[in-house]
Design an enzyme around this catalytic site. Structure first.
Site, PDB file in Angstrom:
ATOM      1  N   CYS A   1      53.807  88.390 112.080  1.00 11.18           N
ATOM      2  CA  CYS A   1      52.897  88.298 113.219  1.00 11.18           C
ATOM      3  C   CYS A   1      53.721  88.784 114.415  1.00 11.18           C
ATOM      4  O   CYS A   1      54.622  89.603 114.243  1.00 11.18           O
ATOM      5  CB  CYS A   1      52.368  86.868 113.400  1.00 11.18           C
ATOM      6  SG  CYS A   1      53.658  85.621 113.613  1.00 11.18           S
TER       7      CYS A   1
ATOM      8  N   GLN B   1      56.945  83.262 113.720  1.00 12.03           N
ATOM      9  CA  GLN B   1      57.305  81.853 113.785  1.00 12.03           C
ATOM     10  C   GLN B   1      56.193  80.957 113.250  1.00 12.03           C
ATOM     11  O   GLN B   1      56.466  79.895 112.727  1.00 12.03           O
ATOM     12  CB  GLN B   1      57.650  81.461 115.225  1.00 12.03           C
ATOM     13  CG  GLN B   1      58.935  82.097 115.695  1.00 12.03           C
ATOM     14  CD  GLN B   1      59.278  81.747 117.128  1.00 12.03           C
ATOM     15  OE1 GLN B   1      58.427  81.333 117.908  1.00 12.03           O
ATOM     16  NE2 GLN B   1      60.533  81.933 117.479  1.00 12.03           N
TER      17      GLN B   1
END
Length: 144
Positions: A77, A81
């Site tokens: 992404c 995270q």
């Protein structure tokens, strides 16, 4: 059972080498899955699949089928995270069940990774390299 702590990571340098090695290949041995949503604008890793994280549940059976023959699958992404690791975990946990339902088997040694530092780290290193990044818009990244 896979967990966030046991997910493997791949750095941008390693992924870039994989992409460049297979640039001319008919069938890639890897897949990059970009789970960014609105933050997908401004560029993406060449040949990656964009499956926005909010559509992942519905897209999972199709995604599993599409990736069944890949030796390496890399999720990411923006920062890798939350959405990237969550997607990789979901894929790992559901892959075998989905394939069994479809009467298919995964590549024996399929490895699943999360791209370290996500697209943010990728664009720092390779944003302007057109062999590796498509649709890059430097002005959206607030960099000089």
């Amino acid at each position: 059972m896979a967990s966030i702590a046991t997910l493997k990571r791949m750095n941008a340098q390693t992924l870039s080498q994989k992409i460049l090695e297979e640039q001319e290949a008919q069938d890639l041995t890897f897949a990059v899955v970009d789970v960014r949503d609105d933050d997908y604008l401004g560029g993406h890793i060449k040949s990656s699949l964009n499956i926005p994280s909010h559509t992942l549940d519905a897209a999972m059976p199709t995604l599993v089928r599409r990736l069944a023959d890949k030796k390496t699958v890399v999720f990411h992404c923006m920062l890798s995270q939350q959405r990237g690791p969550s997607a990789a975990l979901k894929y790992l946990r559901e892959r075998d069940g989905v394939l069994k339902t479809l009467g298919l088997k995964a590549a024996e040694d399929q490895e699943v990774f999360v791209l370290d530092l996500g697209f943010s780290g990728w664009q720092d290193a390779f944003g302007e390299d057109e062999r590796l990044t498509e649709g890059y818009r430097k002005e959206l990244w607030g960099q000089d």
